[in-house]
Design a protein around this motif. Structure first.
Motif, PDB file in Angstrom:
ATOM      1  N   GLY A 163       0.834  -1.202   0.000  1.00  0.00           N
ATOM      2  CA  GLY A 163       0.000   0.000   0.000  1.00  0.00           C
ATOM      3  C   GLY A 163       0.860   1.239   0.000  1.00  0.00           C
ATOM      4  O   GLY A 163       2.073   1.163   0.237  1.00  0.00           O
ATOM      5  N   PRO A 164       0.250   2.386  -0.251  1.00  0.00           N
ATOM      6  CA  PRO A 164       1.013   3.626  -0.333  1.00  0.00           C
ATOM      7  C   PRO A 164       1.512   4.068   1.040  1.00  0.00           C
ATOM      8  O   PRO A 164       1.083   3.552   2.080  1.00  0.00           O
ATOM      9  CB  PRO A 164       0.003   4.633  -0.889  1.00  0.00           C
ATOM     10  CG  PRO A 164      -1.327   4.076  -0.543  1.00  0.00           C
ATOM     11  CD  PRO A 164      -1.184   2.586  -0.477  1.00  0.00           C
ATOM     12  N   SER A 165       2.387   5.042   1.016  1.00  0.00           N
ATOM     13  CA  SER A 165       2.962   5.582   2.238  1.00  0.00           C
ATOM     14  C   SER A 165       1.851   6.057   3.181  1.00  0.00           C
ATOM     15  O   SER A 165       0.890   6.692   2.750  1.00  0.00           O
ATOM     16  CB  SER A 165       3.859   6.752   1.840  1.00  0.00           C
ATOM     17  OG  SER A 165       4.593   7.147   2.926  1.00  0.00           O
ATOM     18  N   GLY A 166       1.986   5.695   4.460  1.00  0.00           N
ATOM     19  CA  GLY A 166       1.043   6.181   5.459  1.00  0.00           C
ATOM     20  C   GLY A 166      -0.223   5.351   5.593  1.00  0.00           C
ATOM     21  O   GLY A 166      -1.115   5.709   6.358  1.00  0.00           O
ATOM     22  N   CYS A 167      -0.307   4.202   4.888  1.00  0.00           N
ATOM     23  CA  CYS A 167      -1.564   3.434   4.944  1.00  0.00           C
ATOM     24  C   CYS A 167      -1.634   2.524   6.164  1.00  0.00           C
ATOM     25  O   CYS A 167      -2.658   1.885   6.398  1.00  0.00           O
ATOM     26  CB  CYS A 167      -1.763   2.630   3.662  1.00  0.00           C
ATOM     27  SG  CYS A 167      -0.607   1.268   3.485  1.00  0.00           S
ATOM     28  N   GLY A 168      -0.527   2.406   6.926  1.00  0.00           N
ATOM     29  CA  GLY A 168      -0.594   1.628   8.167  1.00  0.00           C
ATOM     30  C   GLY A 168       0.208   0.338   8.173  1.00  0.00           C
ATOM     31  O   GLY A 168       0.147  -0.425   9.140  1.00  0.00           O
ATOM     32  N   LYS A 169       0.990   0.104   7.136  1.00  0.00           N
ATOM     33  CA  LYS A 169       1.728  -1.167   7.016  1.00  0.00           C
ATOM     34  C   LYS A 169       2.687  -1.374   8.196  1.00  0.00           C
ATOM     35  O   LYS A 169       2.685  -2.422   8.838  1.00  0.00           O
ATOM     36  CB  LYS A 169       2.554  -1.194   5.707  1.00  0.00           C
ATOM     37  CG  LYS A 169       1.744  -0.937   4.460  1.00  0.00           C
ATOM     38  CD  LYS A 169       2.610  -0.941   3.208  1.00  0.00           C
ATOM     39  CE  LYS A 169       3.657   0.132   3.080  1.00  0.00           C
ATOM     40  NZ  LYS A 169       3.152   1.501   2.936  1.00  0.00           N
ATOM     41  N   THR A 170       3.506  -0.352   8.443  1.00  0.00           N
ATOM     42  CA  THR A 170       4.510  -0.497   9.501  1.00  0.00           C
ATOM     43  C   THR A 170       3.839  -0.631  10.863  1.00  0.00           C
ATOM     44  O   THR A 170       4.280  -1.417  11.712  1.00  0.00           O
ATOM     45  CB  THR A 170       5.461   0.720   9.488  1.00  0.00           C
ATOM     46  OG1 THR A 170       6.119   0.718   8.226  1.00  0.00           O
ATOM     47  CG2 THR A 170       6.487   0.653  10.593  1.00  0.00           C
ATOM     48  N   THR A 171       2.762   0.103  11.056  1.00  0.00           N
ATOM     49  CA  THR A 171       2.051   0.025  12.338  1.00  0.00           C
ATOM     50  C   THR A 171       1.562  -1.405  12.577  1.00  0.00           C
ATOM     51  O   THR A 171       1.688  -1.944  13.689  1.00  0.00           O
ATOM     52  CB  THR A 171       0.879   1.026  12.353  1.00  0.00           C
ATOM     53  OG1 THR A 171       1.398   2.322  12.087  1.00  0.00           O
ATOM     54  CG2 THR A 171       0.166   1.032  13.680  1.00  0.00           C
ATOM     55  N   LEU A 172       1.040  -2.046  11.528  1.00  0.00           N
ATOM     56  CA  LEU A 172       0.548  -3.417  11.687  1.00  0.00           C
ATOM     57  C   LEU A 172       1.698  -4.359  12.051  1.00  0.00           C
ATOM     58  O   LEU A 172       1.552  -5.231  12.918  1.00  0.00           O
ATOM     59  CB  LEU A 172      -0.156  -3.863  10.394  1.00  0.00           C
ATOM     60  CG  LEU A 172      -1.022  -5.108  10.506  1.00  0.00           C
ATOM     61  CD1 LEU A 172      -2.142  -4.917  11.518  1.00  0.00           C
ATOM     62  CD2 LEU A 172      -1.616  -5.492   9.155  1.00  0.00           C
TER      63      LEU A 172
ATOM     64  N   ASP B 100      10.244  -5.173   7.260  1.00  0.00           N
ATOM     65  CA  ASP B 100       9.698  -3.881   6.832  1.00  0.00           C
ATOM     66  C   ASP B 100      10.562  -3.304   5.712  1.00  0.00           C
ATOM     67  O   ASP B 100      11.683  -2.865   5.963  1.00  0.00           O
ATOM     68  CB  ASP B 100       9.657  -2.914   8.018  1.00  0.00           C
ATOM     69  CG  ASP B 100       8.801  -1.696   7.730  1.00  0.00           C
ATOM     70  OD1 ASP B 100       8.305  -1.570   6.588  1.00  0.00           O
ATOM     71  OD2 ASP B 100       8.621  -0.869   8.629  1.00  0.00           O
ATOM     72  N   GLU B 101      10.057  -3.352   4.497  1.00  0.00           N
ATOM     73  CA  GLU B 101      10.778  -2.842   3.317  1.00  0.00           C
ATOM     74  C   GLU B 101      12.227  -3.327   3.324  1.00  0.00           C
ATOM     75  O   GLU B 101      13.156  -2.517   3.237  1.00  0.00           O
ATOM     76  CB  GLU B 101      10.757  -1.312   3.301  1.00  0.00           C
ATOM     77  CG  GLU B 101       9.374  -0.756   3.459  1.00  0.00           C
ATOM     78  CD  GLU B 101       8.886  -0.043   2.227  1.00  0.00           C
ATOM     79  OE1 GLU B 101       9.575  -0.077   1.197  1.00  0.00           O
ATOM     80  OE2 GLU B 101       7.795   0.529   2.305  1.00  0.00           O
ATOM     81  N   PRO B 102      12.436  -4.642   3.400  1.00  0.00           N
ATOM     82  CA  PRO B 102      13.798  -5.130   3.609  1.00  0.00           C
ATOM     83  C   PRO B 102      14.727  -4.900   2.415  1.00  0.00           C
ATOM     84  O   PRO B 102      15.938  -4.984   2.569  1.00  0.00           O
ATOM     85  CB  PRO B 102      13.605  -6.627   3.865  1.00  0.00           C
ATOM     86  CG  PRO B 102      12.315  -6.963   3.214  1.00  0.00           C
ATOM     87  CD  PRO B 102      11.457  -5.746   3.323  1.00  0.00           C
TER      88      PRO B 102
ATOM     89  N   THR C 234       5.860  -3.837   1.808  1.00  0.00           N
ATOM     90  CA  THR C 234       6.460  -3.257   0.615  1.00  0.00           C
ATOM     91  C   THR C 234       5.543  -2.213  -0.022  1.00  0.00           C
ATOM     92  O   THR C 234       4.332  -2.265   0.130  1.00  0.00           O
ATOM     93  CB  THR C 234       6.830  -4.350  -0.417  1.00  0.00           C
ATOM     94  OG1 THR C 234       7.387  -3.726  -1.562  1.00  0.00           O
ATOM     95  CG2 THR C 234       5.643  -5.177  -0.843  1.00  0.00           C
ATOM     96  N   HIS C 235       6.177  -1.271  -0.731  1.00  0.00           N
ATOM     97  CA  HIS C 235       5.435  -0.321  -1.572  1.00  0.00           C
ATOM     98  C   HIS C 235       5.317  -0.856  -2.990  1.00  0.00           C
ATOM     99  O   HIS C 235       4.656  -0.253  -3.810  1.00  0.00           O
ATOM    100  CB  HIS C 235       6.281   0.937  -1.806  1.00  0.00           C
ATOM    101  CG  HIS C 235       6.306   1.923  -0.749  1.00  0.00           C
ATOM    102  ND1 HIS C 235       7.201   1.891   0.276  1.00  0.00           N
ATOM    103  CD2 HIS C 235       5.559   3.021  -0.572  1.00  0.00           C
ATOM    104  CE1 HIS C 235       7.004   2.942   1.030  1.00  0.00           C
ATOM    105  NE2 HIS C 235       6.018   3.642   0.546  1.00  0.00           N
ATOM    106  N   HIS C 236       6.082  -1.906  -3.308  1.00  0.00           N
ATOM    107  CA  HIS C 236       6.250  -2.280  -4.716  1.00  0.00           C
ATOM    108  C   HIS C 236       5.385  -3.478  -5.084  1.00  0.00           C
ATOM    109  O   HIS C 236       5.646  -4.589  -4.625  1.00  0.00           O
ATOM    110  CB  HIS C 236       7.717  -2.617  -5.006  1.00  0.00           C
ATOM    111  CG  HIS C 236       8.631  -1.484  -4.728  1.00  0.00           C
ATOM    112  ND1 HIS C 236       8.648  -0.345  -5.490  1.00  0.00           N
ATOM    113  CD2 HIS C 236       9.537  -1.290  -3.752  1.00  0.00           C
ATOM    114  CE1 HIS C 236       9.537   0.491  -5.013  1.00  0.00           C
ATOM    115  NE2 HIS C 236      10.086  -0.045  -3.937  1.00  0.00           N
TER     116      HIS C 236
END
Ligand code: ATP
Length: 379
Positions: free
Chosen positions: A67-76, A191-193, A224-226
Motif C-alpha cells: 500500500g502507499p505511504s502512510g496506509c498503516g503497514k509499519t504500524t501493523l 519492513d521494506e527489507p 512493501t510499496h512495490h
C-alpha cells in the motif's frame, strides 16, 4: 500455502568441526506459527492508523502488506512484533492472544524476528558476532556454529571476522537477513527489507530471502510499496489503504479481479474512461460491457489495461492514429486517438517501434478482460 508445523528438520546437516561444506547448507527449519489480527484498531490522537484490520496468516505462509505511504503497514507490523499496542482488537500467534484487552506478551517472548529497512548492524561487533547476537541463550560455541552456518547459507562465511564497515550494502543486507533468521523465529516480520538496494541486488536478495523462508518454513509478513515485489514474494498479498485492508488474495486474484479501482491501479497501468450505466451495462466503442451493481444513470469507470490493447494494421478492429510514441526498450508507450473515444488511449505495446507517429492503425481489445468499477467510490 500451508505447511505443517510438525514438519521440522533436525540439524543433521551440521558439518564436522573445522570443516566447511562445499555447497551452502540448507538452513534448519523452525516451527511455523499462525498469526492472526482480529479487528485491530490503532489510533494516534486523531489519526486512525489502523481501522478494523482482520487478517489470518497460516503457518509457513508468506504475506506481503502492500500500500502507499502512510496506509498503516509499519504500524501493523509493529503491533505483530509487540513494539506497539493496538488501541483495540486482538493479535494471536498460534491461537494464543499476544495482544488484546486482557493480555500483552512482550516482543522477546513472541518468537518473532524483525528485519527493518535500515537493518543497522552493530559497528563494533564482527559479522559473526552480529549474527550470533540473537542467540544469547545458547552456549557461545554453539551460537557461533549456528551463526557461521547461517552466514555460509547467505554466502558470507569468508567475512565472518570482518566488521560491518568494510561490507557493501548488499553484503550488509545479507548479514541482517542472517541475523534475523538465525534464531529461527516462528514468525519473521520484514519492513521494506530490500528498499535500499539497487535493482539487480534487490532481485537476488528477494530470491535468496524467499529460498531461506521456504527452507526454514517461517511464517513471514513483508511490508512493501512495490507491487512487483509483493507479486514475486507473497503467497498472498493484503492491500491496505488508509488503515484498512481493501483486498487480500493471491497475485493472480488481485490482478485479474481487483475489488476496487485503487487495487487495479496498483498492479497495472490502465486507461480510465467514465460512462453512464444503463440497464446494467455500459456502451463503449468496443461494444457493451456488463456493469453489475451499478444503478441506471450512475457513473461507471471502464478500465482498459495499457498492455491489453493490441495495435494492428489499419482495417482491423477500431480505426486509430498514433499521436505520440515513446521508446521504452522492450515496449513502446503510445498515445493513440481511437474512433469513439474522446481522449487518446495509452498503449504499452511491443509492436510500438514499428508504428511511427502519424500512422493509421487498427485497435483491438479483449473486452472480456476489461474492468468496470463504480465511479463514485474513487472520487
Ligand atoms: P510508509 O510506507 O511511509 O512507511 P506505512 O504504510 O508504514 O507508511 P505507518 O508508518 O504505519 O504507515 O503510519 C500510518 C499512519 O499512522 C500515518 O498517518 C502515520 O503518520 C501515523 N503514525 C504512525 N506512527 C505514529 C506515531 N508514533 N505517532 C503519531 N502518528 C503515527
Amino acid at each position: 500455502m500451508n505447511r505443517s508445523s510438525s514438519d521440522i528438520n533436525a540439524r543433521a546437516d551440521t558439518p564436522l568441526p573445522g570443516t566447511t561444506p562445499a555447497i551452502p547448507r540448507r538452513a534448519a527449519a523452525t516451527f511455523a506459527a499462525s498469526l492472526s489480527f482480529e479487528n485491530v484498531e490503532r489510533r494516534y490522537g486523531d489519526t486512525l492508523a489502523l481501522d478494523d484490520v482482520s487478517l489470518s496468516i497460516a503457518p509457513g505462509e508468506v504475506v506481503c502488506l502492500l500500500g502507499p505511504s502512510g496506509c498503516g503497514k509499519t504500524t501493523l507490523l509493529r503491533i505483530a512484533a509487540g513494539i506497539e499496542r493496538p488501541t483495540s482488537g486482538r493479535v494471536l500467534i498460534n491461537e494464543q492472544e499476544v495482544a488484546g484487552p486482557n493480555r500483552f506478551v512482550p516482543p522477546e517472548e513472541r518468537s518473532v524476528g524483525l528485519m527493518f529497512q535500515d537493518f543497522a548492524l552493530f559497528p563494533h561487533l564482527s559479522i559473526i558476532d552480529n549474527v550470533a547476537f540473537g542467540l544469547k541463550a545458547l552456549p557461545r560455541r554453539e551460537a557461533e556454529r549456528e551463526a557461521r552456518s547461517m552466514l555460509t547459507r547467505v554466502g558470507l562465511a569468508h567475512l565472518s571476522d570482518a566488521y560491518p564497515h568494510i561490507l557493501s550494502g548488499g553484503q550488509q543486507q545479507r548479514v541482517a537477513l542472517a541475523r534475523a533468521m538465525v534464531p529461527r523465529p516462528a514468525v519473521l516480520l520484514m519492513d521494506e527489507p530490500f528498499s535500499g538496494l539497487d535493482v539487480q541486488l534487490r532481485d537476488s536478495m528477494q530470491e535468496e530471502t524467499l529460498a531461506l523462508l521456504r527452507e526454514t518454513r517461517a511464517t513471514a509478513v513483508i511490508v512493501t510499496h512495490h507491487p512487483e515485489e509483493a507479486m514475486r514474494l507473497a503467497d498472498r498479498i493484503a492491500v491496505l489503504r488508509r488503515g484498512r485492508i481493501v483486498q487480500t488474495g493471491s497475485a493472480e486474484d488481485l490482478y485479474d479481479h481487483p475489488a476496487e479501482l485503487f487495487v487495479a491501479r496498483l498492479f497495472s497501468e490502465i486507461n480510465e474512461i467514465a460512462y453512464r450505466a444503463r440497464a446494467g451495462v455500459i456502451e463503449t466503442p468496443f461494444g457493451s460491457v456488463p456493469a453489475p451493481g451499478i444503478a441506471d444513470g450512475e457513473t461507471a469507470i471502464l478500465g482498459l489495461r495499457e498492455r491489453g490493447i493490441r495495435v494492428k494494421d489499419a482495417g482491423q478492429g477500431l480505426p486509430g492514429r498514433i499521436l505520440h510514441t515513446k521508446f521504452l526498450g522492450d515496449i513502446a508507450l503510445l498515445e493513440i486517438g481511437v474512433q469513439g473515444f474522446d481522449a487518446p488511449l495509452r498503449v504499452r505495446s511491443p509492436e510500438g517501434r514499428t508504428r511511427p507517429k502519424g500512422s493509421e492503425v487498427g485497435i483491438e481489445v479483449d473486452m472480456s478482460r476489461a474492468l468496470v468499477f463504480p465511479g463514485a467510490a474513487e472520487v
